[in-house]
Enzyme design. Structure first.
Site, PDB file in Angstrom:
ATOM      1  N   ASP A  93      37.808   8.177  54.441  1.00  0.00           N
ATOM      2  CA  ASP A  93      36.851   9.036  54.957  1.00  0.00           C
ATOM      3  C   ASP A  93      36.951   8.958  56.318  1.00  0.00           C
ATOM      4  O   ASP A  93      37.357   8.212  57.070  1.00  0.00           O
ATOM      5  CB  ASP A  93      35.445   8.592  54.413  1.00  0.00           C
ATOM      6  CG  ASP A  93      34.413   9.814  54.547  1.00  0.00           C
ATOM      7  OD1 ASP A  93      33.225   9.553  54.124  1.00  0.00           O
ATOM      8  OD2 ASP A  93      34.810  10.737  55.018  1.00  0.00           O
ATOM      9  N   ASP A 267      34.454   9.530  44.133  1.00  0.00           N
ATOM     10  CA  ASP A 267      34.535   7.979  44.675  1.00  0.00           C
ATOM     11  C   ASP A 267      33.040   7.883  44.778  1.00  0.00           C
ATOM     12  O   ASP A 267      32.181   8.762  45.003  1.00  0.00           O
ATOM     13  CB  ASP A 267      35.124   7.952  46.055  1.00  0.00           C
ATOM     14  CG  ASP A 267      34.107   8.161  47.178  1.00  0.00           C
ATOM     15  OD1 ASP A 267      33.688   9.397  47.617  1.00  0.00           O
ATOM     16  OD2 ASP A 267      33.582   7.400  47.767  1.00  0.00           O
ATOM     17  N   CYS A 305      34.198  -1.837  24.513  1.00  0.00           N
ATOM     18  CA  CYS A 305      35.150  -1.911  25.768  1.00  0.00           C
ATOM     19  C   CYS A 305      36.380  -2.687  25.506  1.00  0.00           C
ATOM     20  O   CYS A 305      36.161  -4.001  24.784  1.00  0.00           O
ATOM     21  CB  CYS A 305      34.497  -2.401  27.051  1.00  0.00           C
ATOM     22  SG  CYS A 305      35.483  -2.604  28.387  1.00  0.00           S
ATOM     23  N   CYS A 307      38.473  -4.158  27.713  1.00  0.00           N
ATOM     24  CA  CYS A 307      39.024  -4.520  28.790  1.00  0.00           C
ATOM     25  C   CYS A 307      39.206  -6.071  28.864  1.00  0.00           C
ATOM     26  O   CYS A 307      38.619  -6.825  27.926  1.00  0.00           O
ATOM     27  CB  CYS A 307      38.057  -4.317  30.201  1.00  0.00           C
ATOM     28  SG  CYS A 307      36.794  -5.302  30.491  1.00  0.00           S
ATOM     29  N   CYS A 310      35.784  -8.133  28.590  1.00  0.00           N
ATOM     30  CA  CYS A 310      35.017  -7.984  27.357  1.00  0.00           C
ATOM     31  C   CYS A 310      35.682  -8.756  26.102  1.00  0.00           C
ATOM     32  O   CYS A 310      34.892  -9.206  25.302  1.00  0.00           O
ATOM     33  CB  CYS A 310      34.789  -6.582  26.979  1.00  0.00           C
ATOM     34  SG  CYS A 310      33.452  -5.943  28.098  1.00  0.00           S
ATOM     35  N   HIS A 336      34.992  -5.089  35.018  1.00  0.00           N
ATOM     36  CA  HIS A 336      34.609  -4.328  33.764  1.00  0.00           C
ATOM     37  C   HIS A 336      34.152  -2.805  34.416  1.00  0.00           C
ATOM     38  O   HIS A 336      34.264  -1.820  33.801  1.00  0.00           O
ATOM     39  CB  HIS A 336      33.483  -5.033  32.926  1.00  0.00           C
ATOM     40  CG  HIS A 336      33.010  -4.325  32.315  1.00  0.00           C
ATOM     41  ND1 HIS A 336      33.170  -3.674  30.852  1.00  0.00           N
ATOM     42  CD2 HIS A 336      31.660  -3.530  32.102  1.00  0.00           C
ATOM     43  CE1 HIS A 336      32.165  -3.090  30.194  1.00  0.00           C
ATOM     44  NE2 HIS A 336      31.313  -2.813  31.293  1.00  0.00           N
TER      45      HIS A 336
HETATM   46  C1  LIG Z   1      25.409   6.808  45.239  1.00  0.00           C
HETATM   47  O1  LIG Z   1      25.832   5.831  46.633  1.00  0.00           O
HETATM   48  C2  LIG Z   1      25.098   5.934  47.544  1.00  0.00           C
HETATM   49  O2  LIG Z   1      25.185   7.386  48.068  1.00  0.00           O
HETATM   50  C3  LIG Z   1      26.130   7.483  48.955  1.00  0.00           C
HETATM   51  C4  LIG Z   1      27.576   8.181  48.383  1.00  0.00           C
HETATM   52  N1  LIG Z   1      27.004   9.639  48.661  1.00  0.00           N
HETATM   53  C5  LIG Z   1      27.975   9.982  49.753  1.00  0.00           C
HETATM   54  N2  LIG Z   1      27.599  11.627  49.981  1.00  0.00           N
HETATM   55  C6  LIG Z   1      28.570  11.795  50.936  1.00  0.00           C
HETATM   56  C7  LIG Z   1      28.863  12.882  51.903  1.00  0.00           C
HETATM   57  C8  LIG Z   1      29.868  12.865  52.817  1.00  0.00           C
HETATM   58  C9  LIG Z   1      30.369  13.952  53.731  1.00  0.00           C
HETATM   59  O3  LIG Z   1      29.443  14.978  53.631  1.00  0.00           O
HETATM   60  N3  LIG Z   1      30.939  13.778  54.518  1.00  0.00           N
HETATM   61  C10 LIG Z   1      31.936  12.769  54.638  1.00  0.00           C
HETATM   62  N4  LIG Z   1      32.802  12.925  55.678  1.00  0.00           N
HETATM   63  N5  LIG Z   1      31.715  11.711  53.862  1.00  0.00           N
HETATM   64  C11 LIG Z   1      30.815  11.850  52.954  1.00  0.00           C
HETATM   65  C12 LIG Z   1      30.468  10.589  52.122  1.00  0.00           C
HETATM   66  C13 LIG Z   1      29.261  10.547  51.124  1.00  0.00           C
HETATM   67  N6  LIG Z   1      29.026   9.531  50.413  1.00  0.00           N
HETATM   68  C14 LIG Z   1      26.671   5.925  49.412  1.00  0.00           C
HETATM   69  O4  LIG Z   1      26.606   5.650  50.352  1.00  0.00           O
HETATM   70  C15 LIG Z   1      25.295   4.780  50.894  1.00  0.00           C
HETATM   71  C16 LIG Z   1      26.042   3.442  51.260  1.00  0.00           C
HETATM   72  C17 LIG Z   1      24.396   5.564  51.908  1.00  0.00           C
HETATM   73  O5  LIG Z   1      24.867   4.662  49.620  1.00  0.00           O
HETATM   74  C18 LIG Z   1      25.812   5.167  48.564  1.00  0.00           C
HETATM   75 ZN   LIG Z   2      34.762  -4.308  29.430  1.00  0.00          ZN
END
Ligand SMILES: CO[C@@H]1O[C@H](CNc2nc3cc4c(=O)[nH]c(N)nc4cc3[nH]2)[C@H]2OC(C)(C)O[C@@H]12
Ligand SMILES: [Zn+2]
Length: 373
Positions: A93, A267, A305, A307, A310, A336
């Site tokens: 990223d 991801d 599962c 794995c 498990c 897991h």
């Molecule tokens: C559910 O996990 C929380 O939610 C965040 C993941 N959500 C997320 N949306 C994103 C949007 C962008 C974007 O618009 N641009 C670029 N360059 N990278 C991005 C990376 C991103 N990741 C995790 O990030 C934290 C750690 C805040 O909590 C986690």
């Molecule tokens: Zn498992």
């Protein structure tokens, strides 16, 4: 060609696609889930275990590696693959999101973003050119353009100005890209929940002909139905013959619903993060293995599962390790959870092959408990 997407087929029941992404460090079928290794490690997992889990692409992060250990050290090591002994694919990223989610004192200018190092407090500056220089040093197979991930919610006027700047930054990233022959650069579509801005952002980026496209600005606190609606009116503006990557999405229901809406790559820190506080994903929903009710439960985390965790370790043993803060306990829950999501995406690909992803969604949601009111 650095990154090539091979479209194989679309599911007859939904908008999901089966494809293959070809990279200089191997090819992988999509839809796929990518484990997150922010600081050049998928926390508590070895590269050998990631290979055993059939993880063929992992994430790392420009912002974090720039701060620690510094991208020049990784450049001198021969790049991130060599530095962390990982010979699969790596996606990095660009730092756009981390600057907005981790740092305070942000000052966004046309040139780039002035902010404070979230560890040392020193003042830093990140720009499209700097983000590309860092990713070139890391040598990732897929690099992300430097963008602004606006706060949620944001006004229409703020979002429109932000989308137009992110498009200008994307152009600058293409210009600053040193190795298009071995590194693929993905553009990141922004626009919040405004359909016209998502279309404008997608059309701007598609006109620059990136090898792949990410949908950004989601998984930032919006309700799931908002995310699903944004995907429904955004993915149709992206080319069918290029991969689509939904950033930061990782719960089982969001992965399935994202695939159904035409997303190929996902991801999230979720599976590895919740593992470290003793929460596991199972076919019957989440299981907090550290809870007292499992003290004498000698069964596996998930009886459905297969794995190695498990097969060989009980809930009682894993609960004990987690309660004693034993590292091995976190390794077991992490292994897991990664197996669960990687295996879920294999089942999603199988359902697409058999034109039954809609049915699979209903069965999985029922079992996992998502349909409960
Ligand atoms: C559910 O996990 C929380 O939610 C965040 C993941 N959500 C997320 N949306 C994103 C949007 C962008 C974007 O618009 N641009 C670029 N360059 N990278 C991005 C990376 C991103 N990741 C995790 O990030 C934290 C750690 C805040 O909590 C986690
Ligand atoms: Zn498992």
């Amino acid at each position: 060609m650095a990154i090539r997407y091979e479209f194989i087929k679309q599911d007859k029941q939904t908008g999901a696609r089966l494809g293959i992404v070809h990279t200089p460090h191997g090819s992988f079928e999509t839809p796929t889930f990518m484990p997150v290794g922010t600081l050049a490690t998928v926390k508590t997992m070895s590269p050998e275990e990631l290979t055993e889990l059939n993880a063929n692409i992992i994430l790392s992060n420009t912002y974090h590696l720039w701060l620690r250990p510094g991208h020049e050290i990784i450049r001198e090591a021969g790049g991130l693959h060599k530095f962390m002994n990982w010979d699969g694919a790596i996606l990095t990223d660009s730092g756009g999101f981390q600057v907005f989610s981790l740092s305070d004192l942000r000052d966004i200018q046309e040139e780039g973003v002035h902010f404070r190092n979230h560890i040392s407090g020193e003042k830093l500056f990140l720009s499209p050119e700097k983000a590309m220089d860092i990713q070139n040093a890391l040598g990732s197979d897929i690099m992300m353009a430097f963008d602004e991930c606006p706060p949620y919610p944001a006004t229409y006027d703020y979002m429109k100005a932000s989308v137009e700047r992110t498009s200008r930054w994307a152009e600058r990233c293409l210009t600053a890209h040193a190795r298009p022959d071995v590194q693929g650069l993905f553009g990141i579509v922004q626009g919040g929940e405004f359909e016209d801005l998502r279309k404008q952002s997608a059309q701007d980026l598609v006109s620059m002909d990136f090898p792949g496209y990410a949908v950004g600005g989601l998984s930032v606190g919006e309700p799931k139905d908002v995310m699903n609606r944004v995907l429904e009116f955004t993915t149709p503006w992206l080319p069918q013959d290029k991969p689509r990557y939904l950033m930061g999405v990782g719960s089982p229901d969001s992965l399935i619903d994202g695939a159904i809406r035409g997303i190929d790559m996902f991801d999230c820190v979720l599976p590895t993060r919740i593992a470290r506080n003793g929460t596991c994903m199972t076919s019957k929903g989440r299981l907090v293995v550290r809870n007292a009710q499992y003290a004498r439960d000698f069964g596996p985390i998930d009886e459905n599962c297969d794995c190695k965790v498990c097969k060989n370790y009980s809930r009682a043993y894993i609960r004990h390790l987690i309660k004693c803060n034993e590292t091995f306990g976190f390794r077991l829950t992490t292994y897991h959870n990664l197996h669960f999501l990687i295996e879920l995406m294999r089942k999603v690909r199988e359902a697409i092959k058999e034109d039954r992803l809609g049915d699979f969604r209903d069965e999985f949601f029922e079992s996992y408990g998502f349909n409960k009111p």
